[in-house]
Design a protein around this motif. Structure first.
Motif, PDB file in Angstrom:
ATOM      1  N   GLN A  75       0.668  -1.022   0.068  1.00  0.00           N
ATOM      2  CA  GLN A  75      -0.118   0.087  -0.094  1.00  0.00           C
ATOM      3  C   GLN A  75       1.021   1.229  -0.075  1.00  0.00           C
ATOM      4  O   GLN A  75       2.029   1.256   0.546  1.00  0.00           O
ATOM      5  N   TYR A  79      -2.481   5.532   2.019  1.00  0.00           N
ATOM      6  CA  TYR A  79      -2.780   4.368   2.914  1.00  0.00           C
ATOM      7  C   TYR A  79      -2.107   4.658   4.474  1.00  0.00           C
ATOM      8  O   TYR A  79      -2.698   4.571   5.379  1.00  0.00           O
ATOM      9  N   ILE A 325      -5.863   5.988  -6.654  1.00  0.00           N
ATOM     10  CA  ILE A 325      -5.127   4.933  -5.678  1.00  0.00           C
ATOM     11  C   ILE A 325      -3.773   4.969  -5.923  1.00  0.00           C
ATOM     12  O   ILE A 325      -3.174   4.950  -7.010  1.00  0.00           O
ATOM     13  N   GLY A 388     -11.145  -1.742  -7.595  1.00  0.00           N
ATOM     14  CA  GLY A 388      -9.709  -2.522  -7.706  1.00  0.00           C
ATOM     15  C   GLY A 388      -9.774  -3.848  -8.141  1.00  0.00           C
ATOM     16  O   GLY A 388     -11.006  -4.334  -8.833  1.00  0.00           O
TER      17      GLY A 388
END
Length: 447
Positions: A75, A79, A325, A388
């Motif tokens: 991540q 995150y 993301i 995702g």
């Protein structure tokens, strides 16, 4: 043996400023900026202040990051920032810890459980529209967020909070949502400044944690058995018989709320907006709901009989997807013609991928029928990723799809939503892309 060709050096995308990099376009016009990068290459280098990041715009390379080479990534920066209030939730962890948490949490999202949650989701939608009146102007974006928060909270906790605790909890969760992306883009030092926003953010973390901790304590009291997600988390055991700690349970609850409120609320709001401005789509949606439901409330069993409604939801997810993301390389990784260094921040944008004309015909057009099997409108693998993919695919995707579809069926069975032409709707990039200022007029479909 011939030497392997060196990876080309990537210059930053145009528009970087000294000391800031691309922070200003990411803050001022994030959606036009992120969608513009595909014209520059399959991997595009940007700078967030002094930190380089690599935006992957090719669907096959995105799929490699998420699926086939997921072991090369962890991540990313976003995150780490989210972990300030999500803790070690399933959405912020990686590797062995993530796999353990996912196995422990999976029973809460089993198909049979989601079928049970469907009644709670329907009740939240019915409660939201219960006080609507003909001709009333509805702040749809706010109303749908409230509905989603009511639904996910009711699925998490069968017990009711006191009105004061519920109000505090709701306000704290919304404050955390709105501050999350800002903290991803700005330097860490900024978070330590005593600004009003930072104080509200820290206070929101304290309130949310306190309310959840008090609820867990109540549930652990002898004789307390409920049929909800929190009880499943408390009962869950891994292969060694170990349970989640109270802090781990709190982290999962906050993660569920973060993932399940604004994204779901925004998607229902966008669906109402798109249907309201496309008369043919509205007509077909209403006809399907009238034929299948005949005026009664939707149930879990009805969902498979609502294919057009499902396509409306899918097309809304395509047009209004999460915009940013991140992942991080664990060691040097080659993507296409570029070798990324260890510790590199890797970015992909479902929003940009799903509006790319290379993958979707007329990408700005709201066309639910592009998802008909014979049209094969899903684009190449990796181009449609609203939830995702791979080991980090959203664990609550079926939960979200169920809630969105039921909410849309409840509302559109009874009301025709009319957009106000004098109030512009802004597409704002926060935790997801949500419609700011979406006000619609409610018209009853039947006298």
């Amino acid at each position: 043996m011939p030497r392997r060709a060196e990876s080309p050096v990537l210059p930053p995308a145009p528009g970087a400023l000294p000391g800031l990099g691309h922070v200003l376009p990411l803050l001022r016009a994030p959606l036009p900026f992120i969608t513009s990068l595909s014209s520059l290459g399959d991997v595009v280098k940007v700078r967030i202040a002094h930190m380089p990041a690599y935006v992957v715009t090719d669907p096959e390379l995105v799929r490699r990051v998420l699926v086939s080479s997921d072991h090369d990534f962890t991540q990313g920066r976003v995150y780490e920032k989210l972990a300030q209030f999500l803790g070690e939730g399933v959405g912020t962890t990686s590797g062995r810890k993530h796999r353990r948490l996912r196995r422990l949490i999976q029973p809460a999202f089993h198909r049979d459980r989601i079928a049970e949650y469907a009644d709670t989701m329907r009740a939240a939608a019915e409660s939201t529209i219960a006080d609507w009146r003909p001709g009333q102007e509805i702040s749809v974006d706010s109303a749908m967020n409230d509905m989603a928060l009511t639904a996910v909270t009711a699925c998490l906790f069968a017990t009711e909070m006191t009105p004061q605790a519920a109000a505090e909890f709701r306000e704290s969760i919304l404050t955390l949502f709105h501050g999350a992306v800002l903290r991803t883009l700005l330097p860490t030092a900024w978070e330590k400044l005593p600004t009003p926003g930072n104080r509200r953010y820290r206070r929101a973390i304290t309130v949310a944690n306190r309310v959840i901790d008090e609820t867990i304590t109540t549930y652990r009291a002898p004789g307390q058995r409920r049929n909800d997600m929190l009880t499943l988390l408390l009962d869950s055991r891994d292969d060694d018989g170990d349970a989640l700690t109270d802090q781990q349970i709190r982290d999962q609850v906050i993660t569920f709320l973060f993932a399940g409120v604004e994204t779901t609320g925004a998607t229902v709001a966008w669906a109402l907006h798109e249907v309201g401005r496309h008369p043919e789509a509205e007509k077909r949606l209403h006809e399907e709901l009238d034929t299948v439901l005949g005026g009664r409330p939707p149930t879990w069993q009805d969902l498979c009989a609502l294919p057009y409604t499902s396509r409306v939801v899918t097309e809304t997810l395509r047009l209004h997807a999460p915009w940013l993301i991140l992942r991080r390389t664990l060691h040097p990784v080659r993507l296409g013609d570029v070798t990324l260094p260890e510790g590199a921040e890797v970015v992909y944008s479902p929003y940009a991928l799903q509006r790319d004309p290379r993958h979707f015909a007329d990408p700005e057009l709201f066309d639910p029928d592009r998802w008909l099997p014979e049209r094969d409108g899903a684009g190449p693998r990796g181009a449609f990723v609203p939830f995702g993919a791979g080991v980090h695919k959203c664990i609550g995707d079926a939960f979200a799809l169920t809630e969105i579809t039921i909410a849309l069926a409840v509302i559109c069975s009874r009301w025709r939503m009319r957009a106000r032409t004098d109030v512009p709707v802004r597409e704002v990039a926060a935790a997801t892309t949500h419609p700011k200022g979406l006000t619609m007029t409610a018209e009853p479909r039947f006298p």
